[in-house]
Motif scaffolding. Structure first.
Motif, short mmCIF file in Angstrom:
data_model
loop_
_atom_site.label_atom_id
_atom_site.label_comp_id
_atom_site.label_asym_id
_atom_site.label_seq_id
_atom_site.Cartn_x
_atom_site.Cartn_y
_atom_site.Cartn_z
N ILE A 31 4.84 -16.21 10.21
CA ILE A 31 3.71 -16.13 11.21
C ILE A 31 3.40 -14.66 11.39
CG2 ILE A 31 3.06 -16.45 13.99
CD1 ILE A 31 4.88 -18.96 13.36
N GLU A 32 2.16 -14.38 11.16
CA GLU A 32 1.75 -12.94 11.37
C GLU A 32 0.50 -12.57 12.24
OE1 GLU A 32 2.58 -9.67 9.99
OE2 GLU A 32 0.73 -9.33 11.26
N GLN A 33 0.60 -11.72 13.30
CA GLN A 33 -0.68 -11.62 14.10
C GLN A 33 -1.88 -10.91 13.63
OE1 GLN A 33 1.24 -9.06 17.20
NE2 GLN A 33 1.15 -7.35 15.84
N GLU A 38 -2.74 -7.27 4.56
CA GLU A 38 -2.92 -5.85 5.01
C GLU A 38 -2.88 -5.97 6.73
OE1 GLU A 38 -5.48 -3.53 2.80
OE2 GLU A 38 -5.53 -1.89 4.23
N THR A 39 -1.85 -6.25 7.35
CA THR A 39 -1.53 -6.75 8.51
C THR A 39 -1.81 -5.75 9.62
OG1 THR A 39 0.69 -6.11 8.48
CG2 THR A 39 0.34 -8.17 7.52
N GLY A 40 -1.82 -4.75 9.33
CA GLY A 40 -2.13 -3.58 10.50
C GLY A 40 -0.57 -2.98 10.76
N GLY A 41 0.37 -3.47 10.19
CA GLY A 41 1.78 -2.99 10.52
C GLY A 41 1.94 -1.67 9.67
N SER A 42 3.45 -1.29 9.75
CA SER A 42 3.58 0.13 9.17
C SER A 42 3.44 -0.12 7.71
CB SER A 42 5.16 0.36 9.31
OG SER A 42 5.39 0.16 10.67
N THR A 43 3.83 -1.43 7.09
CA THR A 43 3.62 -1.42 5.73
C THR A 43 2.01 -1.13 5.18
OG1 THR A 43 5.26 -3.20 5.93
CG2 THR A 43 4.15 -3.02 3.90
N SER A 44 1.11 -1.33 5.91
CA SER A 44 -0.21 -1.27 5.42
C SER A 44 -0.64 0.04 5.05
CB SER A 44 -0.85 -1.92 6.64
OG SER A 44 -0.81 -3.02 7.03
N ALA A 348 13.66 -2.16 11.53
CA ALA A 348 13.86 -0.83 11.36
C ALA A 348 14.06 -0.41 9.71
CB ALA A 348 15.05 -0.27 12.17
N ILE A 349 13.37 -0.92 9.10
CA ILE A 349 13.85 -0.98 7.50
C ILE A 349 12.74 -0.21 6.83
CG2 ILE A 349 14.15 -2.38 5.43
CD1 ILE A 349 14.82 -4.72 7.77
N TRP A 350 12.98 0.89 6.09
CA TRP A 350 11.94 1.43 5.35
C TRP A 350 11.61 0.62 3.95
CZ3 TRP A 350 12.22 7.41 4.93
CH2 TRP A 350 12.41 7.82 6.31
N VAL A 351 10.45 0.89 3.70
CA VAL A 351 9.90 0.38 2.19
C VAL A 351 11.14 0.53 1.28
CG1 VAL A 351 8.26 0.42 0.51
CG2 VAL A 351 7.46 0.62 2.70
N THR A 352 11.38 1.70 1.25
CA THR A 352 12.75 2.18 0.40
C THR A 352 13.83 1.13 0.27
OG1 THR A 352 12.33 4.46 1.01
CG2 THR A 352 14.51 3.83 -0.05
N HIS A 353 14.08 0.54 1.47
CA HIS A 353 15.26 -0.61 1.42
C HIS A 353 15.04 -1.80 1.64
CE1 HIS A 353 16.41 3.60 3.53
NE2 HIS A 353 17.21 3.53 2.28
P1 FAD Z 1 5.56 -3.95 9.49
O1 FAD Z 1 5.14 -3.80 8.11
O2 FAD Z 1 5.11 -3.05 10.62
O3 FAD Z 1 5.55 -5.31 9.73
C1 FAD Z 1 5.91 -5.99 10.84
C2 FAD Z 1 4.79 -7.24 11.22
O4 FAD Z 1 5.11 -8.05 12.32
C3 FAD Z 1 3.54 -6.45 11.54
O5 FAD Z 1 2.43 -7.05 10.17
C4 FAD Z 1 3.09 -7.11 12.76
O6 FAD Z 1 1.39 -7.60 12.81
C5 FAD Z 1 3.85 -8.36 12.87
N1 FAD Z 1 4.12 -8.78 14.26
C6 FAD Z 1 4.65 -8.07 15.06
N2 FAD Z 1 4.60 -8.65 16.30
C7 FAD Z 1 4.14 -9.94 15.95
C8 FAD Z 1 4.02 -11.29 16.90
N3 FAD Z 1 4.03 -11.21 18.07
N4 FAD Z 1 3.30 -12.37 16.13
C9 FAD Z 1 3.21 -12.28 14.89
N5 FAD Z 1 3.17 -11.16 14.03
C10 FAD Z 1 3.72 -9.96 14.72
N6 FAD Z 1 8.67 3.98 4.16
C11 FAD Z 1 9.25 4.44 3.14
O7 FAD Z 1 10.23 3.88 2.40
N7 FAD Z 1 8.78 5.30 2.24
C12 FAD Z 1 7.83 6.06 2.80
O8 FAD Z 1 7.10 6.92 1.99
C13 FAD Z 1 7.20 5.77 4.05
N8 FAD Z 1 6.32 6.56 4.62
C14 FAD Z 1 5.83 6.18 5.75
C15 FAD Z 1 4.70 7.07 6.34
C16 FAD Z 1 4.05 6.63 7.49
C17 FAD Z 1 2.76 7.37 8.08
C18 FAD Z 1 4.68 5.38 8.03
C19 FAD Z 1 3.96 5.08 9.49
C20 FAD Z 1 5.72 4.63 7.68
C21 FAD Z 1 6.32 5.01 6.56
N9 FAD Z 1 7.41 4.56 5.83
C22 FAD Z 1 7.92 4.79 4.59
C23 FAD Z 1 8.04 3.46 6.68
C24 FAD Z 1 7.62 1.88 6.30
O9 FAD Z 1 6.38 2.15 6.29
C25 FAD Z 1 8.32 0.89 7.20
O10 FAD Z 1 9.55 1.09 7.73
C26 FAD Z 1 8.16 -0.57 6.70
O11 FAD Z 1 6.66 -0.70 6.11
C27 FAD Z 1 8.35 -1.47 7.75
O12 FAD Z 1 8.23 -2.70 7.23
P2 FAD Z 1 8.25 -4.01 8.06
O13 FAD Z 1 7.81 -5.29 7.43
O14 FAD Z 1 9.56 -3.97 8.98
O15 FAD Z 1 7.25 -3.79 9.35
#
Ligand code: FAD
Length: 800
Positions: A31-33, A38-44, A348-353
């Motif tokens: 489930i994704e808000q 391209e969800t608008g989260g950090s991954t985008s 709290a997980i980077w793309v890297t991991h």
């Molecule tokens: P997200 O991609 O944020 O996904 C979480 C999702 O949960 C979002 O899509 C959100 O919409 C959804 N969500 C949240 N709440 C709800 C809800 N209530 N209901 C439904 N959906 C919900 N990492 C690297 O490894 N190398 C890099 O070079 C690097 N550079 C970066 C540079 C920048 C500027 C930034 C901001 C980050 C960078 N990172 C990098 C970190 C990396 O982008 C993030 O750690 C990683 O993308 C996190 O992935 P995620 O899936 O946990 O989070």
């Protein structure tokens, strides 16, 4: 099949759906808000730099696996990983030394990394001005990940296995009944869930609130800019060809992006973002994970970037963002099942991991135990104090500010201090205690008052130099020597968690939990192990029987305590009370410690005995053990009596030259006694047989967790060993590679100077075939000969 709901379709949520599907799980809903994917989260908008090498073995393993997985997903038209290599640059001698240390760690963890000269760095990335640097560390397999493409490919596979993805659907509430997750309420209705996995990125704390679980992360804004096109890159057609760069001395990183450069900065003031400030998708022009760019924070970084890349003087940058991502108090992810059954976290997980973490968490969910030891990431590692916003916000912000600093393993944190104080903290301060923090407690490392001991040991005291002498004092050695000759009082309150376990089912429960017979007579203490289902060691426990159905159990920390609690769910009459916060523990160690037997009526003179008795007004649980051949008397009392107990013991020991002593001397004494420690010298990837703890296994007793696996487990991992360095002036610190015939065969786990041997003793994990071979230990690029057999030195008559 169990109903699994994943919140969030960023790189973490999508990878998890992928691995759970691969492992045969059906009935998975994501489930994704935001919109998919391209969800608008950090991954985008992550620029995707993957620097695999980390001082943490586990984080390096996650990164290695992520690279492997992203490479498997690669296709020529849509590459998901560009292995262009990376260079970490140094422009101070200290940094260059640190890179040499890191190159050593690379060998220990099996990553190929080489030190380059400034010219070699500029050959690999010609935009670089070599006069600005002293050298670099090159990792050829590092590169740029394309997380959104990887997400697409993984989602395609997951969908083919039946995974349902719901975009633009927000989770609003979570239903928990009897501490078990039941369902999520969303903008598209209710979804039943037996297992709910929170992969909501920096929104995680909001979901945690819905369930009543603290998710201790701090969203931080982080600057990333992209320059205008550069002449030198005018003919580039590839997205990236040049190796990426990390310039930690100016807290900046760089990647090529077609004809320009992307620059990320950790130099700016920390910019924490409150969860309440996060916008919804579509509310503003920018994605929710992007805050407006604060130009002023990029002025100095831009100057630094121009110094390193002179070509940037001709141009400017076209776009900058303050992107949001998560930081945690200890820099590690938050993983695992929380105290609410069925509520899992992957935060709290980077793309890297990302993909590596997802693989491990999927194993954890499906098999009950992951292959890698994930205890350092366990969501349950946070004690009550650590769930306070005061702690996790200030420590996370400190981590952001210092992320590119050179970190010494013994460097104390600057923020969130004095959180947990023992009753005798004031006394320790009066005695010149030098403190660090452990599990929230202020813990003395050594005492300035012991400067007076230095003259007694002047001739034999080992003086450290360089890196190993930082955050150290010769007083540590004097305390170590004094303890071996006389007696010292150690504060071990922070070392273990103290659990009182009682109830009618206590014997069957503890027998199931541990590897040896704990049905011991009242008044005895024993050491035992607890294993996981696959026979790896979860912890070494000290078990004291106080009454027929009452035990005191000492375990390593909050993660282990929560594991014990989970195992107790299958028993009806069990009470587990965590006494750690309301009690404190002191230990008297040394050959003259037995003064307490005469000074205080009823203190035992025989090892392995335990008793409750009075010392002054303090009611103490006392037990007697040995550290190597050193007598060790332990005393646990309630916090109100701690100060009285400290004073009683110090006064009674006065004529026996008692001294207070700190954690660092205790650690040295442990290593000198060749006593291996959970989490440091072995972890749950190791079986008791690999590391020589088989004497704690009693296969003749009834069933216990891990017994069946232990009997069929094939040992093929590293084994525990001890090496003595030839050079008497050298000490190493831990994590250095061990080499035999020029091949890396393992790594050091703990090391200290042994006054028995007159050399540094290094506890290590090595390949079984080299256990008795002469080896070399590499320290800051230099190799030092070491031998296995401690008896050789003893035979030579080297005692000091
Ligand atoms: P997200 O991609 O944020 O996904 C979480 C999702 O949960 C979002 O899509 C959100 O919409 C959804 N969500 C949240 N709440 C709800 C809800 N209530 N209901 C439904 N959906 C919900 N990492 C690297 O490894 N190398 C890099 O070079 C690097 N550079 C970066 C540079 C920048 C500027 C930034 C901001 C980050 C960078 N990172 C990098 C970190 C990396 O982008 C993030 O750690 C990683 O993308 C996190 O992935 P995620 O899936 O946990 O989070």
């Amino acid at each position: 099949p169990k109903k699994i709901v994943i919140i969030g379709a960023g790189v973490v949520g999508s990878s998890l759906a992928y691995f759970l599907s691969k492992m045969g799980q059906s009935n998975i809903t994501v489930i994704e808000q935001g919109p998919l994917f391209e969800t608008g989260g950090s991954t985008s908008h992550a620029p995707g730099l993957v620097f695999q090498l980390n001082f943490s073995k586990l984080m390096t393993a996650f990164a290695n696996q992520t690279v492997e997985i992203f490479q498997e997903l690669n296709s020529p038209a849509f590459p998901t990983y560009h292995p262009v290599g990376s260079i970490e640059l140094a422009n101070t001698p200290e940094r260059l030394e640190d890179l040499k240390r890191k190159a050593g760690v690379a060998k220990s963890w099996g990553v190929e990394a080489v030190i380059l000269s400034p010219e070699e760095c500029a050959e690999k990335n010609p935009l670089l001005d070599p006069t600005q640097i002293l050298g670099g560390l090159y990792v050829a397999t590092d590169g740029i990940a394309k997380p959104l493409r990887a997400v697409d490919k993984m989602a395609e596979f997951s969908k083919s296995c039946g995974v349902q993805f719901y975009g633009r659907t927000e989770v609003r509430d979570v239903k928990v009944i009897d501490n078990q997750v039941k369902a999520v309420e969303t903008t598209a209705g209710r979804f039943e869930a037996d297992i709910l996995i929170c992969c909501a990125g920096f929104w995680g704390p909001r979901i945690g609130e819905m369930v009543g679980v603290t998710i201790p992360l701090q969203p931080m804004a982080h600057q990333y800019v992209v320059t205008h096109d550069l002449q030198e890159l005018a003919n580039e057609t590839d997205e990236i060809r040049l190796p990426m760069l990390r310039h930690q001395d100016s807290a900046l990183y760089y990647r090529q992006l077609f004809n320009g450069i992307g620059i990320g900065s950790y130099q700016h003031r920390p910019l924490p973002v409150e969860v309440s400030e996060i916008t919804k998708y579509g509310e503003t022009k920018e994605m929710p994970s992007v805050k407006p760019f604060t130009q002023e924070d990029f002025e100095k970084p831009w100057q630094d970037a121009q110094a390193l890349f002179p070509t940037l003087k001709q141009t400017g940058f076209k776009k900058g963002i303050n992107g949001i991502f998560s930081f945690t108090p200890d820099g590690m992810p938050l993983l695992g099942e929380s105290k609410v059954q069925g509520f899992w976290v992957a935060e709290a997980i980077w793309v890297t991991h990302s993909a590596g973490v997802a693989k491990s968490v999927a194993e954890w969910i499906v098999n009950g135990t992951p292959t890698l030891d994930l205890e350092l990431c366990d969501i349950n590692r946070f004690d009550t104090y650590a769930q306070s916003p005061h702690y996790y916000k200030s420590r996370s912000i400190e981590n952001y500010a210092t992320v590119y600093d050179i970190h010494h393993p013994y460097e104390p944190p600057a923020s969130a201090r004095d959180m947990r104080l023992t009753p005798y903290f004031g006394r320790q301060k009066e005695l010149g205690g030098v403190f660090n923090e452990k599990s929230g407690w202020e813990q003395p490392q050594w005492f300035m008052i012991n400067q007076t001991l230095l003259s007694s040991y002047e001739k034999i005291l080992h003086h450290r130099t360089g890196w190993s002498a930082e955050h150290w004092s010769p007083i540590v050695e004097a305390e170590q020597l004094h303890t071996k000759e006389h007696t010292s009082l150690f504060d071990v309150t922070a070392e273990k968690k103290r659990l009182e376990i009682s109830g009618a089912d206590v014997i069957p429960f503890l027998q199931q939990l541990t590897t040896s017979n704990i049905d011991i007579p009242i008044g005895l203490v024993t050491k035992t192990l607890m294993l996981h289902e696959f026979g790896g060691i979860k912890d070494e426990l000290t078990v004291i029987r106080e009454a027929p159905a009452k035990f005191m159990v000492l375990c390593s920390g909050a993660t282990e305590a929560s594991w014990i609690e989970k195992q107790a769910r299958n028993f009806i009459d069990i009470q587990i009370v965590d006494l750690s916060s309301g009690t404190c523990e002191l230990q008297l160690i040394g050959p003259k410690s037995n003064f307490v037997v005469e000074a205080f009526d009823q203190v035992f003179a025989e090892p392995k005995q335990a008793k409750t008795l009075y010392i002054g007004t303090a009611k103490v649980l006392s037990y007697f053990t040995k550290l190597g051949d050193l007598e060790t008397y332990s005393f646990t009392t309630t916090s109100d009596q701690g100060l009285a107990l400290w004073d009683e013991l110090m006064n009674a020991g006065d004529s026996y030259q008692i001294a207070p002593a700190g954690k660092r001397a205790l650690e040295n004494l442990r290593i000198e006694a060749l006593s291996i420690k959970n989490g440091k010298d072995y972890w749950s990837e190791h079986s008791p047989f690999e590391i020589g703890l088989e004497e704690m296994i009693d296969l003749s007793k009834g069933d216990f967790i891990g017994k069946a696996a232990l009997m069929s487990r094939k040992e093929n991992g590293l084994v525990s060993s001890t090496f003595i360095l030839d050079d008497p002036s050298m000490v190493v610190m831990g994590y250095e590679p061990v080499l035999a015939e020029d091949q890396v065969v393992g790594f050091v786990t703990s090391a200290a100077y042994s006054y028995e041997l007159g050399r540094c003793v290094a506890l290590a994990l090595v390949k079984p075939e080299v256990v008795n071979m002469p080896v070399q230990i590499e320290y800051f690029g230099q190799r030092y000969d070491a031998v296995k057999d401690t008896s050789i030195l003893k035979a030579e008559g080297v005692t000091r």
